[in-house]
Design an enzyme around this catalytic site. Structure first.
Site, PDB file in Angstrom:
ATOM      1  N   ARG A 194      -8.660  10.997  -7.366  1.00 38.57           N
ATOM      2  CA  ARG A 194      -7.564  11.373  -6.412  1.00 38.57           C
ATOM      3  C   ARG A 194      -6.732  10.348  -5.736  1.00 38.57           C
ATOM      4  NH1 ARG A 194      -7.605  11.778  -0.571  1.00 38.57           N
ATOM      5  NH2 ARG A 194      -6.824   9.974  -1.276  1.00 38.57           N
ATOM      6  N   TYR A 216       0.936  -1.299   0.016  1.00 36.91           N
ATOM      7  CA  TYR A 216       0.079   0.000   0.008  1.00 36.91           C
ATOM      8  C   TYR A 216       0.880   1.249  -0.173  1.00 36.91           C
ATOM      9  CZ  TYR A 216      -4.472   2.279   0.173  1.00 36.91           C
ATOM     10  OH  TYR A 216      -5.551   2.994  -0.061  1.00 36.91           O
ATOM     11  N   ASP A 234     -11.761   7.700   2.931  1.00 39.93           N
ATOM     12  CA  ASP A 234     -10.834   8.963   2.901  1.00 39.93           C
ATOM     13  C   ASP A 234     -11.491   9.920   3.667  1.00 39.93           C
ATOM     14  OD1 ASP A 234      -9.130   8.039   0.754  1.00 39.93           O
ATOM     15  OD2 ASP A 234     -11.040   7.973  -0.300  1.00 39.93           O
TER      16      ASP A 234
HETATM   17  P1  NAD Z   1      -8.444  16.816  -1.603  1.00 40.04           P
HETATM   18  O1  NAD Z   1      -7.932  16.976  -2.985  1.00 40.04           O
HETATM   19  O2  NAD Z   1      -9.854  16.366  -1.494  1.00 40.04           O
HETATM   20  O3  NAD Z   1      -8.215  17.996  -0.885  1.00 40.04           O
HETATM   21  C1  NAD Z   1      -6.936  18.754  -0.474  1.00 40.04           C
HETATM   22  C2  NAD Z   1      -7.309  20.347   0.055  1.00 40.04           C
HETATM   23  O4  NAD Z   1      -6.211  20.913   0.230  1.00 40.04           O
HETATM   24  C3  NAD Z   1      -8.095  21.172  -0.902  1.00 40.04           C
HETATM   25  O5  NAD Z   1      -9.109  21.936   0.316  1.00 40.04           O
HETATM   26  C4  NAD Z   1      -7.224  22.283  -1.087  1.00 40.04           C
HETATM   27  O6  NAD Z   1      -7.799  23.331  -1.449  1.00 40.04           O
HETATM   28  C5  NAD Z   1      -6.308  22.273  -0.221  1.00 40.04           C
HETATM   29  N1  NAD Z   1      -5.004  22.693  -0.602  1.00 40.04           N
HETATM   30  C6  NAD Z   1      -4.157  22.690  -1.611  1.00 40.04           C
HETATM   31  N2  NAD Z   1      -2.924  23.038  -1.740  1.00 40.04           N
HETATM   32  C7  NAD Z   1      -3.159  23.868  -0.474  1.00 40.04           C
HETATM   33  C8  NAD Z   1      -2.242  24.789   0.099  1.00 40.04           C
HETATM   34  N3  NAD Z   1      -0.814  25.189  -0.610  1.00 40.04           N
HETATM   35  N4  NAD Z   1      -2.437  25.353   1.088  1.00 40.04           N
HETATM   36  C9  NAD Z   1      -3.675  24.962   2.124  1.00 40.04           C
HETATM   37  N5  NAD Z   1      -4.585  24.208   1.533  1.00 40.04           N
HETATM   38  C10 NAD Z   1      -4.308  23.585   0.454  1.00 40.04           C
HETATM   39  O7  NAD Z   1      -7.581  15.749  -1.057  1.00 40.04           O
HETATM   40  P2  NAD Z   1      -7.903  14.918   0.346  1.00 40.04           P
HETATM   41  O8  NAD Z   1      -8.650  13.723   0.070  1.00 40.04           O
HETATM   42  O9  NAD Z   1      -8.581  15.808   1.344  1.00 40.04           O
HETATM   43  O10 NAD Z   1      -6.480  14.302   0.837  1.00 40.04           O
HETATM   44  C11 NAD Z   1      -5.465  15.482   1.049  1.00 40.04           C
HETATM   45  C12 NAD Z   1      -4.055  14.669   1.460  1.00 40.04           C
HETATM   46  O11 NAD Z   1      -4.705  13.978   2.590  1.00 40.04           O
HETATM   47  C13 NAD Z   1      -3.412  13.612   0.646  1.00 40.04           C
HETATM   48  O12 NAD Z   1      -2.298  13.912   0.567  1.00 40.04           O
HETATM   49  C14 NAD Z   1      -3.837  12.431   1.222  1.00 40.04           C
HETATM   50  O13 NAD Z   1      -2.952  11.423   1.267  1.00 40.04           O
HETATM   51  C15 NAD Z   1      -3.829  12.827   2.761  1.00 40.04           C
HETATM   52  N6  NAD Z   1      -4.627  11.731   3.632  1.00 40.04           N
HETATM   53  C16 NAD Z   1      -4.000  11.388   4.542  1.00 40.04           C
HETATM   54  C17 NAD Z   1      -4.569  10.362   5.170  1.00 40.04           C
HETATM   55  C18 NAD Z   1      -4.131   9.397   6.379  1.00 40.04           C
HETATM   56  O14 NAD Z   1      -3.058  10.113   7.053  1.00 40.04           O
HETATM   57  N7  NAD Z   1      -4.613   8.815   7.113  1.00 40.04           N
HETATM   58  C19 NAD Z   1      -5.924   9.757   4.981  1.00 40.04           C
HETATM   59  C20 NAD Z   1      -6.660  10.487   3.726  1.00 40.04           C
HETATM   60  C21 NAD Z   1      -6.078  11.659   3.031  1.00 40.04           C
END
Ligand code: NAD
Length: 583
Positions: free
Chosen positions: A172, A110, A285
């Site tokens: 995504r 993963y 997610d």
């Molecule tokens: P997403 O695309 O839905 O959301 C990303 C968000 O970040 C959007 O609101 C965007 O406007 C914002 N963003 C982008 N650039 C930015 C900046 N420079 N400053 C502030 N905000 C900014 O994606 P998501 O599903 O929310 O996932 C985001 C991240 O979280 C991914 O990298 C993912 O791997 C991580 N994630 C981690 C876990 C975990 O650790 N368990 C779980 C899910 C997602």
């Protein structure tokens, strides 16, 4: 008709398995193949003489050989390809290798390695797995589901036995954006974790790619691209396609739990809300992330000795993950008795355009529920903000003075040194969660956060990180890995035959996980159990889900004393059973 074991439960009474295949067909059935593990008697009875070298090996010996082989490879993507080949050849051995070496192989099967696999999927895929559905199939999705070969058992259609589907539209993938058909690596990898982490029987699982096209120019230009070579379907056509998939699933796989995976923010939230009461489903997610991060927060609160209701949060990134975590935190604060205005104030979000506030220009509907209103802005001394004003992270941290900072922005380095130092100036133990995956996207690396906070931070990350030495002591960096939640949630929902997966279930799983962090690990800074404890974690979580399903009237009516038996009997352990021909 071919008979395939349905679950270990079916196999236990006799302790033997009646297998209708012979010879090469048996060796080519990944879920039944034992390679050199077939004993002398089985070689006679099943026509295997001459098809195998003379030596008979135990599964323990085979594990050692596989480890030698995989560890010799110099690159993680090569290890991924090697493990995929093992899964395609001998699934029992694959799961035994992964289960006994979870910490080592989870980052291969993963995230982060699976991300590289998705990016190069058209070039590295050998044997297709799961179900590939495109808009061209919209009128025949039930037929495709009936064609499904559940997880390469070679069993032909056993679709009524599918109990767990992971479906993605590939838009995504992790933090890597639109990966088109390559996104299939995610449902495949995720279901491998369901099996490794909670023992869900492989043939009960089905990975699904909802390949609605891609807007990734590199993929469209790749002559070897394996996907549906069109721009992404959008709008009503997209909605009709998802609707057709859900209807077909309800029709053909009525017992399946459906997990939505790696949809982009807007669709992720919409689809979850639209279907969660109609089909037993959840979005990992959003809800899985919410629960696993809440668990880390609850563990941190244990370490801080100050209740959740007194914490103040800043979320950098208000996408599917950020909103999901914020919703879960809100529900947990409410369950702990915090009042509405306190909660509204305590959760502050920021995105690409800075602080999210209700009067701001360019505000997506999804983000409105956590947008600060005039009262909250005034409380934080930002009452004079105009719609066009921006407030970056440094300014937000200075005004809000968060105790907990959560990063789901997907932007490496987004937690600036100045913001973290500012946070540390007014908080004794700053709780900092840079959650973006894969490793290269993390908002800040733990060693830097420790350095900027004088070693006082409590940290959890999305991707795995090595411990950090602080004043000569090793600090463990816990991984807020959804794998601590979703396998147990899936197992519990299957055992409960739950009609719905509720938010309360996720809150309960978070509490359970937080309680499972040992005092020793907590003292060493870890906010999560070790990955090697995963099966035990999943078992406890599944039991909680079964009880909650019963108590809120959406699942089977188990008596308390039956719950762990029911969960345990659904957990498969990868071992070879003796085979006999059909009775
Ligand atoms: P997403 O695309 O839905 O959301 C990303 C968000 O970040 C959007 O609101 C965007 O406007 C914002 N963003 C982008 N650039 C930015 C900046 N420079 N400053 C502030 N905000 C900014 O994606 P998501 O599903 O929310 O996932 C985001 C991240 O979280 C991914 O990298 C993912 O791997 C991580 N994630 C981690 C876990 C975990 O650790 N368990 C779980 C899910 C997602």
């Amino acid at each position: 008709m071919r008979q395939i074991p349905r679950s270990v439960k079916d196999l236990r009474p006799a302790g033997i398995l009646h297998v209708p295949f012979r010879g090469a067909e048996l060796l080519e059935s990944p879920l039944l193949n034992k390679d050199t593990g077939f004993d002398e008697g089985e070689r006679d009875v099943f026509g295997l003489r001459g098809l195998l070298p003379p030596r008979t090996s135990s599964i323990e010996e085979q594990v050692s050989l596989e480890l030698e082989h995989i560890r010799r490879k110099g690159d993680d993507l090569e290890r991924y390809i090697g493990l995929a080949a093992l899964q395609d050849r001998n699934e029992t051995l694959f799961y035994r290798v992964v289960l006994e070496n979870l910490e080592e192989f989870m980052p291969i099967v993963y995230t982060p390695t699976v991300g590289r696999a998705c990016q190069t999927f058209s070039h590295i895929m050998r044997r297709p797995r799961g179900l590939w559905i495109t808009p061209a199939d919209i009128d025949r999705i039930p037929d495709l589901l009936r064609n499904a070969r559940p997880d390469s058992t070679g069993a032909g259609s056993a679709v009524e036995e599918v109990r767990l589907i992971v479906a993605t539209d590939n838009e995504r993938i992790l933090g890597l954006g639109d990966q088109g058909a390559g996104g299939m690596g995610i449902p495949v990898g995720k279901l491998a974790l369901y099996t490794a982490g909670a023992g869900i029987y492989p043939s009960h699982t089905l990975p699904v790619s909802l390949d609605v096209g891609t807007d990734n120019e590199d993929l469209l230009a790749d002559p070897f691209y394996i996907g549906y070579r069109r721009p992404r379907l959008r709008g009503a056509e997209y909605d009709d396609f998802i609707e057709a998939f859900v209807s077909a699933t309800l029709d053909v796989c009525p017992r399946a739990v459906l997990q939505w995976e790696d949809f982009k923010q807007h669709n992720a939230i919409r689809i979850l809300d639209r279907y969660r009461h109609r089909i037993t489903s959840f979005n990992d997610d959003i809800q899985g992330t919410g629960a696993v991060v809440l668990a880390g927060i609850l563990a941190a609160v244990r370490a801080l000795g100050r209740p959740l209701a007194e914490q103040r949060f800043v979320f950098l990134g208000a996408g599917a993950a950020g909103i999901g975590i914020a919703r879960t935190v809100r529900a947990a604060m409410s369950a702990q008795g915090a009042d509405g205005p306190t909660i509204k104030r305590a959760i502050v979000t920021a995105d690409t355009k800075g602080l999210v506030f209700a009067a701001r220009d360019q505000l997506d509907d999804d983000k409105r529920e956590f947008a600060l209103g005039p009262d909250e802005l005034a409380f934080y001394g930002m009452g004079s903000l105009n719609p066009g004003d921006r407030r970056d992270l440094d300014a937000v941290v200075a005004a809000v003075k968060p105790t907990i900072l959560i990063g789901t922005s997907g932007v490496p380095g987004a937690f600036t040194e100045s913001a973290i130092r500012e946070m540390a100036a007014h908080t004794e133990r700053p709780v900092v969660f840079p959650l973006s995956n894969p490793t290269a996207k993390t908002e800040a690396v733990p060693a830097d956060i420790m350095a900027w906070t004088g070693g006082r931070a409590l940290i959890a990350t999305g991707s795995p990180f090595e411990p950090v030495t602080v004043n000569g002591e090793s600090r463990i960096i816990g991984q807020a890995n959804n794998v601590f939640i979703f396998p147990g949630m899936g197992l519990g929902a299957i055992v409960a035959e739950a009609r719905e997966i509720t938010d309360e279930m996720f809150l309960l799983t978070a509490g359970t996980l937080a309680e499972m962090v040992s005092p020793e690990r907590l003292a060493a800074g870890a906010l999560y159990p070790a990955v090697s404890e995963l099966r035990d974690v999943s078992r406890q979580i599944a039991a909680k889900v079964v009880c909650q399903s019963r108590d809120c009237g959406v699942g089977r009516l188990y008596r308390d004393e039956e719950v762990f038996d029911a969960v345990d009997s659904a957990i498969w352990f990868p071992a070879y059973l003796p085979y006999r021909p059909p009775a």
